[in-house]
Design a protein around this motif. Structure first.
Motif, PDB file in Angstrom:
ATOM      1  N   LEU A 157     -11.261  33.121 -16.913  1.00 21.01           N
ATOM      2  CA  LEU A 157      -9.752  33.865 -16.665  1.00 21.01           C
ATOM      3  C   LEU A 157      -8.877  32.988 -15.657  1.00 21.01           C
ATOM      4  CD1 LEU A 157     -11.011  37.390 -15.827  1.00 21.01           C
ATOM      5  CD2 LEU A 157     -10.318  36.533 -17.909  1.00 21.01           C
ATOM      6  N   ILE A 158      -7.765  32.595 -16.331  1.00 21.82           N
ATOM      7  CA  ILE A 158      -6.792  31.877 -15.670  1.00 21.82           C
ATOM      8  C   ILE A 158      -5.361  32.388 -15.630  1.00 21.82           C
ATOM      9  CG2 ILE A 158      -5.467  29.508 -15.502  1.00 21.82           C
ATOM     10  CD1 ILE A 158      -8.157  28.139 -16.709  1.00 21.82           C
ATOM     11  N   ILE A 163       1.182  29.065  -9.304  1.00 23.31           N
ATOM     12  CA  ILE A 163       1.955  27.957  -8.968  1.00 23.31           C
ATOM     13  C   ILE A 163       1.093  26.748  -8.714  1.00 23.31           C
ATOM     14  CG2 ILE A 163       3.693  27.080  -7.241  1.00 23.31           C
ATOM     15  CD1 ILE A 163       4.333  29.797  -6.384  1.00 23.31           C
ATOM     16  N   GLY A 164       1.584  25.841  -9.356  1.00 21.97           N
ATOM     17  CA  GLY A 164       0.698  24.475  -9.618  1.00 21.97           C
ATOM     18  C   GLY A 164      -0.044  24.219 -10.803  1.00 21.97           C
ATOM     19  N   GLN A 165      -1.432  23.414 -10.252  1.00 24.37           N
ATOM     20  CA  GLN A 165      -2.196  23.179 -11.484  1.00 24.37           C
ATOM     21  C   GLN A 165      -3.407  24.123 -11.374  1.00 24.37           C
ATOM     22  OE1 GLN A 165      -3.290  19.103 -10.404  1.00 24.37           O
ATOM     23  NE2 GLN A 165      -1.827  18.253 -11.642  1.00 24.37           N
ATOM     24  N   ARG A 201      -6.950  10.673 -14.679  1.00 23.60           N
ATOM     25  CA  ARG A 201      -7.401  11.194 -13.239  1.00 23.60           C
ATOM     26  C   ARG A 201      -7.877  12.825 -12.947  1.00 23.60           C
ATOM     27  NH1 ARG A 201      -3.498  13.375  -9.880  1.00 23.60           N
ATOM     28  NH2 ARG A 201      -1.676  13.189 -10.880  1.00 23.60           N
ATOM     29  N   LEU A 202      -7.451  13.667 -14.099  1.00 24.19           N
ATOM     30  CA  LEU A 202      -7.453  15.168 -13.863  1.00 24.19           C
ATOM     31  C   LEU A 202      -8.692  15.529 -14.774  1.00 24.19           C
ATOM     32  CD1 LEU A 202      -3.721  16.329 -14.863  1.00 24.19           C
ATOM     33  CD2 LEU A 202      -4.891  15.921 -12.471  1.00 24.19           C
ATOM     34  N   THR A 203      -9.654  14.581 -15.234  1.00 19.04           N
ATOM     35  CA  THR A 203     -10.842  14.832 -16.035  1.00 19.04           C
ATOM     36  C   THR A 203     -11.975  14.343 -15.476  1.00 19.04           C
ATOM     37  OG1 THR A 203      -9.372  14.893 -18.238  1.00 19.04           O
ATOM     38  CG2 THR A 203     -11.959  14.844 -18.378  1.00 19.04           C
ATOM     39  N   GLU A 223      -1.532  21.510 -15.445  1.00 15.52           N
ATOM     40  CA  GLU A 223      -0.618  22.302 -15.540  1.00 15.52           C
ATOM     41  C   GLU A 223      -1.062  23.507 -16.629  1.00 15.52           C
ATOM     42  OE1 GLU A 223       1.932  23.221 -13.642  1.00 15.52           O
ATOM     43  OE2 GLU A 223       1.630  21.250 -12.673  1.00 15.52           O
ATOM     44  N   PRO A 224      -1.336  24.761 -16.410  1.00 14.53           N
ATOM     45  CA  PRO A 224      -1.616  25.813 -17.382  1.00 14.53           C
ATOM     46  C   PRO A 224      -1.309  25.524 -18.632  1.00 14.53           C
ATOM     47  CG  PRO A 224      -1.085  26.939 -15.287  1.00 14.53           C
ATOM     48  CD  PRO A 224      -0.630  25.307 -15.330  1.00 14.53           C
TER      49      PRO A 224
END
Length: 263
Positions: A157-158, A163-165, A201-203, A223-224
């Motif tokens: 669930l997201i 707000i934000g990442q 860098r996000l993975t 970001e969603p």
């Protein structure tokens, strides 16, 4: 020479060719993972000048037999098919398909597909297709049978209103009774783009081993809107995936769910 004599002669040539295949001349094999109880298809395509002269044989070598014969510096292959002719008529789980496509005025593409139904651990080993005319061409597959490939958790669930990442954590779990002896390759994909530790860098991808499981964990932050799509866990050719849909809590009161599916 009539057709029956010709077939016997070809089969004789087949067994003669098997006898001279040695371990140090084994073709490079593509690694293939099969899930216990599933069907597995292996294919080869050769370019020929005349389909009537095409001779293609499928051979099989058991892992245990391969290990034993390696000590004797010789491998022993079991013949499965010669073109569409089964050489193991008592084994009903094997089937063959042939396709011929005209490429140009002088050449054809000859494709042969070997299918194993309801695979089990006894099917593990090397499978080779070999074209004998007009020149010898070999392709080989190293088949490994696992118990299962799965993704967890079944639901994430997201909120898109955050707000934000946002971040997700997905586990790809490969269960194999011989995991300690056989390393496996697991790859992650997002929207048909392969992910790895160096993607950005996000993975992050972390691999862990247990006695009977290989676990690849994907940590993905973004970001969603960028996280929507399909995530695939792959151990070639097996694929399991989950589909991500974004929905706003404010407008609908419905959370985004990641539903587990089979590919």
């Amino acid at each position: 020479m009539n057709s029956h004599q010709r077939l016997l002669f070809i089969i004789w040539l087949l067994f003669l060719s098997i006898d001279i295949i040695y371990a140090d001349r084994r073709p490079h094999a593509k690694r293939v993972t099969a899930e216990h109880g599933s069907d597995l298809s292996l294919s080869c395509t050769f370019q020929e000048e005349d389909s009537d002269k095409t001779l293609v044989q499928w051979l099989y070598q058991n892992f245990t037999e391969s290990n034993l014969s390696h000590r004797a510096h010789k491998t022993h292959w079991r013949p499965l098919f010669l073109n569409a002719q089964s050489l193991t008529p008592t084994e009903t789980r094997y089937s063959i398909q042939q396709k011929i496509q005209q490429i140009n005025d002088t050449s054809i593409a000859y494709s042969t597909i070997l299918t194993l139904s309801k695979v089990n651990e006894s099917d593990e080993g090397l499978y080779m297709c070999k074209s004998l005319s007009p020149k010898t061409i070999q392709m080989a597959y190293q088949v490994r049978v696992i118990q299962s490939l799965d993704i967890s958790p079944k639901e994430v669930l997201i909120s898109t209103d955050a707000i934000g990442q946002s971040s997700i954590s997905l586990n790809c779990i490969l269960t194999d009774s011989h995991i300690d002896q056989r390393p496996h390759d697991i790859h992650w994909w997002h929207n048909n783009k392969r992910l790895n530790a160096n993607s950005n860098r996000l993975t992050r991808i972390i691999k862990n081993f247990t006695q009977h499981q290989f676990i690849s964990t994907l940590f993905y932050t973004d970001e969603p809107a960028n996280m929507a799509g399909i995530y695939i866990c792959e151990s070639d050719p097996l694929r399991k995936y989950i589909s991500v849909e974004l929905k706003s809590n404010r407008s609908s009161g419905i959370n985004k769910k990641i539903n587990k599916e089979n590919f």
